[in-house]
Enzyme design. Sequence first.
Site, short mmCIF file in Angstrom:
data_model
loop_
_atom_site.label_atom_id
_atom_site.label_comp_id
_atom_site.label_asym_id
_atom_site.label_seq_id
_atom_site.Cartn_x
_atom_site.Cartn_y
_atom_site.Cartn_z
N CYS A 142 -21.54 -2.37 -33.39
CA CYS A 142 -22.83 -2.66 -34.02
C CYS A 142 -23.90 -1.64 -33.60
O CYS A 142 -23.78 -0.46 -33.88
CB CYS A 142 -23.24 -4.09 -33.74
SG CYS A 142 -24.44 -4.74 -34.93
N HIS A 234 -19.11 -7.17 -36.02
CA HIS A 234 -18.89 -7.79 -34.71
C HIS A 234 -17.48 -8.35 -34.66
O HIS A 234 -17.24 -9.53 -34.96
CB HIS A 234 -19.90 -8.92 -34.47
CG HIS A 234 -21.27 -8.46 -34.12
ND1 HIS A 234 -21.63 -8.07 -32.85
CD2 HIS A 234 -22.38 -8.30 -34.88
CE1 HIS A 234 -22.90 -7.71 -32.83
NE2 HIS A 234 -23.38 -7.83 -34.06
N GLU A 236 -15.75 -9.27 -32.26
CA GLU A 236 -15.56 -10.29 -31.21
C GLU A 236 -16.05 -11.68 -31.61
O GLU A 236 -15.72 -12.67 -30.94
CB GLU A 236 -16.28 -9.85 -29.92
CG GLU A 236 -17.78 -10.08 -29.89
CD GLU A 236 -18.61 -9.06 -30.65
OE1 GLU A 236 -19.85 -9.11 -30.54
OE2 GLU A 236 -18.03 -8.22 -31.35
#
Length: 333
Positions: A142, A234, A236
């Site tokens: 990001c 993102h 994760e």
Amino acid sequence: MSILIERDQGVPSPALVPAQDDFAHDRGGAELTIGLINNMPDPALKATERQFMKLLQAAADPRRIRFHCFSLPSVKRSPEAKWHVDSEYSDLADLKHQKFDGLIVTGAEPVAPELDQEPYWRDLTELIDWAKVNTRSTIWSCLAAHAAVLHLDRIERRRLPAKRHGIFDCEAVGSDLLTRAAPAPLKVSHSRLNEVAESDLTEAGYQVLTRSAEAGVDIFVRQYASRFVFFQGHPEYDALSLQREYLRDIGRYLARERENYPAVPVSYFDAATEERLARFEKKARQQRHPALAGELPALILRSDIAAGSAAAVLFRNWLNDLAMDAEAALPAR
């Protein structure tokens, strides 16, 4: 502090795992050393740490990972978050005294109008330069991806008309080891106010691996001595990450800490939930008050968001690539 991650163990906090563990390569593969430079804002600090540990655990297969958490010291922290970093993370100065197979670097909450004016800019650019020659591969996520390409090639990010927030279908572009056997489409969480344009990246020599018709470039790469992997999204994020952000932004709107009411994340809540949220938004605009947060409706996610499944494949491929390099470097037995 060092954490050992294995596929079948629980994922603890950094403080709960011994810092030292004598270990031989008795599983037929090399141990990998991975560092996380966690620069996320205080409310997301511990969640990000856990999410990446779980993601690496899901991707580890039979191998073990020695995992280290760091944070840039110039990222401003509350006293509580600073205590967590000081007591449970390794000192960033130790990074240069160890050999890392892979590094993961997150973004940070922006506080300056331009990235190169951020208080952590010098620390971050020194990290970028170090990672180019001292890791086999580094992932930039990001805002960290935007900062890295700005430093490396002066590619400026562009402000979006509205926040890009939701689950987006991404397609692989060509073939690459990183995207091998990845589901099609890859469902990826994005949450950002800016983007780097594909035309700017390709002109500067970057290779785009995945893109979305709605969200633009998702993953792109560039080879130095280290292979740099950039995520505009993102990877994760777990299933509830976007929900937490959305509720946080509603709370900030009701408390008059932000002027604009947040848009509903794209392709995230089911249709009935979106209808209830539209009614709540109308009421919130008319009766703007923090107490109204107690009247938020029940939230139900779409059944097809598949949060984290694409990321597990991508990270498994990333770890496999790192392991091949690491095992090739082991002495013959």
